[in-house]
Write a protein that holds these residues in place. Structure first.
Motif, short mmCIF file in Angstrom:
data_model
loop_
_atom_site.label_atom_id
_atom_site.label_comp_id
_atom_site.label_asym_id
_atom_site.label_seq_id
_atom_site.Cartn_x
_atom_site.Cartn_y
_atom_site.Cartn_z
N ASP A 30 72.18 65.15 62.05
CA ASP A 30 72.37 64.63 60.78
C ASP A 30 72.83 63.08 61.00
OD1 ASP A 30 74.86 65.26 58.17
OD2 ASP A 30 73.20 64.04 58.27
N PHE A 31 71.63 62.52 60.64
CA PHE A 31 72.05 60.93 60.77
C PHE A 31 72.30 60.35 59.38
CE2 PHE A 31 71.07 60.64 65.07
CZ PHE A 31 69.88 61.23 65.22
N SER A 32 72.64 61.18 58.23
CA SER A 32 72.91 60.63 57.13
C SER A 32 74.24 59.59 57.07
CB SER A 32 73.44 61.77 56.06
OG SER A 32 74.13 62.55 56.41
N GLY A 33 75.13 59.94 57.50
CA GLY A 33 76.31 59.17 57.35
C GLY A 33 75.88 57.82 58.01
N ILE A 34 75.58 57.62 59.35
CA ILE A 34 75.19 56.38 59.88
C ILE A 34 73.98 55.68 59.30
CG2 ILE A 34 76.39 56.80 61.92
CD1 ILE A 34 73.48 57.37 63.25
N ASP A 35 73.17 56.38 58.73
CA ASP A 35 71.76 55.73 57.94
C ASP A 35 72.60 54.97 56.79
OD1 ASP A 35 69.46 58.16 58.59
OD2 ASP A 35 70.07 56.19 59.69
N THR A 36 73.60 55.68 55.83
CA THR A 36 74.05 55.11 54.95
C THR A 36 74.77 53.82 55.38
OG1 THR A 36 74.49 57.12 54.03
CG2 THR A 36 75.81 55.34 53.29
N LEU A 37 75.57 53.82 56.45
CA LEU A 37 76.31 52.47 57.08
C LEU A 37 75.38 51.49 57.42
CD1 LEU A 37 79.00 54.49 58.87
CD2 LEU A 37 79.25 53.26 56.59
N MET A 38 74.33 51.77 58.28
CA MET A 38 73.34 51.00 58.73
C MET A 38 72.69 50.20 57.33
SD MET A 38 71.91 52.03 62.16
CE MET A 38 71.42 53.77 61.71
N ALA A 39 72.45 51.03 56.30
CA ALA A 39 71.58 50.31 55.30
C ALA A 39 72.40 49.31 54.60
CB ALA A 39 71.31 51.60 54.11
N PHE A 40 74.03 49.69 54.47
CA PHE A 40 74.87 48.68 54.01
C PHE A 40 75.06 47.45 54.57
CE2 PHE A 40 78.34 47.74 51.09
CZ PHE A 40 79.17 46.78 51.72
N ALA A 41 75.00 47.55 55.86
CA ALA A 41 74.96 46.35 56.84
C ALA A 41 73.82 45.87 56.77
CB ALA A 41 75.21 47.10 58.40
N GLN A 42 72.61 46.23 56.71
CA GLN A 42 71.49 45.38 56.56
C GLN A 42 71.19 44.83 55.13
OE1 GLN A 42 67.89 47.99 56.95
NE2 GLN A 42 66.59 46.06 57.63
N ALA A 43 71.79 45.51 54.17
CA ALA A 43 71.85 44.65 52.84
C ALA A 43 72.87 43.61 52.67
CB ALA A 43 72.23 45.96 51.83
N HIS A 44 73.48 43.43 53.51
CA HIS A 44 74.54 42.52 53.61
C HIS A 44 74.53 41.49 54.64
CE1 HIS A 44 76.09 45.46 50.60
NE2 HIS A 44 76.27 44.34 49.80
N GLY A 45 73.46 41.41 55.46
CA GLY A 45 73.10 40.46 56.60
C GLY A 45 74.26 40.76 57.49
N MET A 46 74.72 41.98 57.95
CA MET A 46 75.74 42.28 58.90
C MET A 46 75.01 42.96 60.25
SD MET A 46 78.29 44.41 56.89
CE MET A 46 79.37 43.67 55.36
N ALA A 47 75.35 42.66 61.24
CA ALA A 47 74.83 43.67 62.52
C ALA A 47 75.60 44.78 62.45
CB ALA A 47 75.44 42.70 63.97
N PHE A 48 75.31 45.76 63.30
CA PHE A 48 75.89 46.91 63.61
C PHE A 48 76.07 47.48 65.03
CE2 PHE A 48 76.96 50.62 60.88
CZ PHE A 48 77.04 51.56 61.64
N ARG A 49 77.23 47.92 65.31
CA ARG A 49 77.27 48.70 66.74
C ARG A 49 77.69 49.98 66.62
NH1 ARG A 49 81.63 48.67 70.23
NH2 ARG A 49 80.13 48.20 71.56
N ALA A 50 77.50 50.71 67.57
CA ALA A 50 77.61 52.03 67.57
C ALA A 50 78.79 52.61 68.54
CB ALA A 50 76.13 52.78 68.34
N HIS A 51 79.48 53.53 67.97
CA HIS A 51 80.61 54.38 68.64
C HIS A 51 80.68 55.59 68.34
CE1 HIS A 51 84.81 54.88 69.99
NE2 HIS A 51 84.89 55.26 69.06
#
Ligand code: G3I
Length: 369
Positions: free
Chosen positions: A96-117
């Motif tokens: 279930d990647f729905s949670g991180i896909d939501t977060l990564m979409a927000f990051a992409q929409a706001h010009g942010m990088a993303f790191r994984a934990h």
């Protein structure tokens, strides 16, 4: 000639200020950031080549005031809990990647990088995992998961906490490794296997070993620092593809102050190994001291400042993430705090999204060193 404010926006968006500023220009911007109350932490950090950001849960993004503050202040995000195996693979083989896909979409929409934990940890695993690993002892139960998650995120995540909290001198082993499910099932080589699997899954990704014991002062943390250096040296000598060390940065406002010299010496040794340094989960626990907010806030700011002064003085440091941006979503840590109605103040923004003394301390250290 662009105005300073337009450059602020540029830095805030790009997060790669180093590519834009000549040394003299950087000096001008650096001085001005300290005074400009509108400059967000992501812009102040970017002007010295550091990315600043925060942990977040997708449920927090449903709060528009918080989401706006996060978009303004953060240049990188990490999932506080939605990238743990207990959330992603609650049912064996069903991701279930729905949670991180939501977060990564927000990051992409706001010009942010993303790191994984985090890919390999001994907490927050799905209920079925322990029994399966110990019964089957199939390394694919670890490496297969790493491959599946990294392939899903390929191209969207550049930095990964591959293994989290694998060191524990208190467990009494000669190699100072924590006696976890993974160690019991596969031996110390589970760490090597995890990093090699991660490198194979995404050769372009930054692979980080993340832990919590190296920041604070005291014998326990002296032992932790020594064990971490020994672990890293041996792993790198074996060819384990570790690119960086993640220091979680969980501090105590009213605990023993960090020993800046010991921390500086430790970080210098990490840098000499050729590793990058990331502060991955910075916050300052303000419980256990006086109850008045001004005293608590100042103690939090001082602890953060003394820590970041040392960390940011090391050129291998490239990222600082706080373990949340606002106190709004923090919960009291113990029954005593709950009973007294204590509400934690551990992060750069308070529950009303106002900048705290910790924000200003971080801004000043990021801007001026
Ligand atoms: O799962 C629910 C979700 O459905 C719900 O919408 C949401 C809001 O109520 O809460 C979620 O619950 C819990 C979540 O924290 C809320 O933040 C999760 O079940 C719970 O597992 C999660 O705990 C996290 C914990 O790691 C285990 O994943 C904490 O947030 C997080 O702060 C903590 O972080 C650890 C690092 O990973 C490693 N270093 C130490 C650090 C602090 O303990």
């Amino acid at each position: 000639m662009p105005t300073r404010r337009s450059l602020l926006g540029l830095f805030a968006l790009s997060g790669t200020a180093g590519a834009f500023a000549t040394p003299s220009f950087a000096g001008l911007l650096r001085a001005s950031f300290v005074d400009d109350q509108s400059a967000p932490l992501r812009a102040i950090a970017a002007q010295r080549g550091i990315v600043y950001g925060s942990a977040v849960g997708s449920y927090e993004l449903r709060d528009p005031e918080f989401a706006a503050s996060l978009a303004r202040e953060a240049g990188i995000l990490v999932a506080e809990y939605e990238m743990k195996r207990g959330v992603i693979e609650e049912v064996r083989g069903r991701y279930d990647f729905s949670g991180i896909d939501t977060l990564m979409a927000f990051a992409q929409a706001h010009g942010m990088a993303f790191r994984a934990h985090t890919l390999v940890w001994h907490h927050r695993n799905p209920g079925w995992l322990d029994a399966a690993v110990l019964a089957e002892r199939d390394p694919a139960l670890q490496t297969g998961y790493i491959d599946a998650v990294m392939r899903h995120c390929k191209g969207r995540i550049k930095s990964w906490d591959v293994v989290n909290e694998a060191i524990s001198p208190e467990d009494g082993r000669s190699d100072n490794l924590r006696n976890t499910l993974w160690l019991q099932a596969f031996g110390p080589g589970y760490i090597d296997a995890a990093f090699h699997a991660a490198r194979a899954a995404d050769p372009t990704a930054q692979l980080v070993y993340n832990d919590w014991g190296c920041e604070n002062s005291g014998d326990k943390h002296d032992r932790f620092r020594a064990a971490t250096l020994d672990f890293l040296e041996r792993a790198l000598a074996r060819g384990v593809p570790i690119d960086g060390l993640g220091l979680q940065g969980h501090l105590q406002a009213f605990g023993p102050p960090i020993d800046q010299k010991k921390l500086r010496d430790f970080l210098s040794k990490v840098q000499q190994m050729g590793l990058k340094i990331l502060i991955t989960e910075h916050d300052v626990d303000d419980s256990g001291g006086p109850s008045d907010i001004a005293t608590r806030d100042q103690a939090v700011a001082n602890a953060s400042r003394r820590f970041l002064e040392v960390v940011l003085d090391n050129s291998a440091t490239e990222a600082v993430l706080t373990w949340g941006l606002s106190d709004r979503f923090l919960k009291p840590s113990g029954w005593r705090e709950t009973l007294t109605g204590y509400s934690p103040r551990a992060l750069p923004l308070d529950a009303d999204m106002q900048r705290t003394p910790m924000w200003h301390a971080m801004a000043r250290v990021l801007a001026t060193g």
